[in-house]
Every structure is written in C-alpha cells, then in structure tokens.
Design a protein around this motif. Sequence first.
Motif, PDB file in Angstrom:
ATOM      1  N   MET A 110      -1.106   3.392   4.386  1.00 32.81           N
ATOM      2  CA  MET A 110      -0.419   4.347   3.517  1.00 32.81           C
ATOM      3  C   MET A 110      -1.233   4.701   2.274  1.00 32.81           C
ATOM      4  O   MET A 110      -0.815   5.545   1.488  1.00 32.81           O
ATOM      5  CB  MET A 110       0.941   3.787   3.092  1.00 32.81           C
ATOM      6  N   LEU A 111      -2.390   4.079   2.084  1.00 31.82           N
ATOM      7  CA  LEU A 111      -3.227   4.409   0.935  1.00 31.82           C
ATOM      8  C   LEU A 111      -3.733   5.840   1.042  1.00 31.82           C
ATOM      9  O   LEU A 111      -3.965   6.343   2.147  1.00 31.82           O
ATOM     10  CB  LEU A 111      -4.429   3.461   0.847  1.00 31.82           C
ATOM     11  N   SER A 112      -3.943   6.467  -0.103  1.00 30.21           N
ATOM     12  CA  SER A 112      -4.522   7.806  -0.078  1.00 30.21           C
ATOM     13  C   SER A 112      -5.965   7.708   0.407  1.00 30.21           C
ATOM     14  O   SER A 112      -6.565   6.632   0.418  1.00 30.21           O
ATOM     15  CB  SER A 112      -4.475   8.422  -1.484  1.00 30.21           C
TER      16      SER A 112
ATOM     17  N   GLU B 263       0.760  -2.582   4.461  1.00 28.29           N
ATOM     18  CA  GLU B 263       0.843  -1.139   4.698  1.00 28.29           C
ATOM     19  C   GLU B 263      -0.397  -0.396   4.183  1.00 28.29           C
ATOM     20  O   GLU B 263      -0.304   0.645   3.553  1.00 28.29           O
ATOM     21  CB  GLU B 263       2.106  -0.559   4.036  1.00 28.29           C
TER      22      GLU B 263
ATOM     23  N   ASN C  63      -0.321   3.443  -3.675  1.00 24.55           N
ATOM     24  CA  ASN C  63      -1.293   4.110  -2.825  1.00 24.55           C
ATOM     25  C   ASN C  63      -2.321   4.947  -3.559  1.00 24.55           C
ATOM     26  O   ASN C  63      -3.166   5.573  -2.939  1.00 24.55           O
ATOM     27  CB  ASN C  63      -0.581   4.968  -1.782  1.00 24.55           C
TER      28      ASN C  63
ATOM     29  N   GLY D 171       0.799  -1.213   0.000  1.00 23.94           N
ATOM     30  CA  GLY D 171       0.000   0.000   0.000  1.00 23.94           C
ATOM     31  C   GLY D 171       0.833   1.266   0.000  1.00 23.94           C
ATOM     32  O   GLY D 171       0.376   2.317  -0.438  1.00 23.94           O
ATOM     33  N   ALA D 172       2.071   1.186   0.462  1.00 24.39           N
ATOM     34  CA  ALA D 172       2.922   2.369   0.502  1.00 24.39           C
ATOM     35  C   ALA D 172       3.351   2.797  -0.898  1.00 24.39           C
ATOM     36  O   ALA D 172       3.406   3.983  -1.200  1.00 24.39           O
ATOM     37  CB  ALA D 172       4.144   2.109   1.368  1.00 24.39           C
TER      38      ALA D 172
END
Length: 144
Positions: A127-129, A124, A96, A92-93
């Motif tokens: 860490m998604l927007s 992670e 994202n 996810g980082a």
Amino acid sequence: MLYNDVRPNKFDDVVGQDMVRESIRNQSIADKFFGLYIFCGQFGGGKTTMARIVALAANCEHKDENGNPCLSCPSCRAILDASTPDIIEIDGASNNGVDKVRDLIASVDYRPLSLKKKVIVIDEVHMLSKAAFNALLKTLEEPP
C-alpha cells in the motif's frame, strides 16, 4: 484486540507454514538471522505472526533448544509489552507517504537502544506510494 491475545509467540505454536517455520527456527537455534525477511501470502497466512516471532527470537536472552523465545526475559517482556523503541511496527496502508518512510529509514541508521537487534515490521507494504516504496527499496538494497 482478540487476535493479539491469541497470536502465537513461539515457533512450536505456529500451525501450517512448516517450511518457513522450520527454516527460521534453524536460524534461531544457530542465532544467525538474515538482515531482511519478506513474508508474502494470503490474508490470515501468518505473515505478521512470523515477523513478530522473528523479533522475539532474534532478541531473546534465553531461547530453548528448539529456538523458541522464552517470553520471560527482559527483552521478550519489552517486545511483548511494546515498550521498546527497538521494535518498530508500522502499517503501510496508513503510513504510505514518502515522508513516513524517510523517517523510518533515518531510524535504521541508529543502533538498538536496549535489545540485541532492531527489527522493523512493515505490514501492508504493497500500500506504500510509489515514491515511498522506491525510497524503502534503496535502503533494502544498500543497508546502512
């Protein structure tokens, strides 16, 4: 990477997380898995390890009496070799954006090609927007 070489692949090899391990082991023995798991905790707590073991156990053709995957059947080998499109693991980082999540959501609509169950692991996810997380949340609340 070294951590992938020494990462546990069976419930018996997981140290700590006894309550989580035994709960998912019992689901594996009954071959009744939930549609969604959310693993949370500190760095190094075994979240990704448990997610990968769930993927193995949910698709293994010859589990032992303790719910452990055999690691030798074609399904287990395909998962361990990362040669199946039915197990999707994204970070996810680095993925994202909302477009990446929409692509992921589009793939959820299709049935697994070679395994019993399709498994998606999002590392992670925090860490998604905001837009990407909202798109993902809608799919989690209303699965296809």
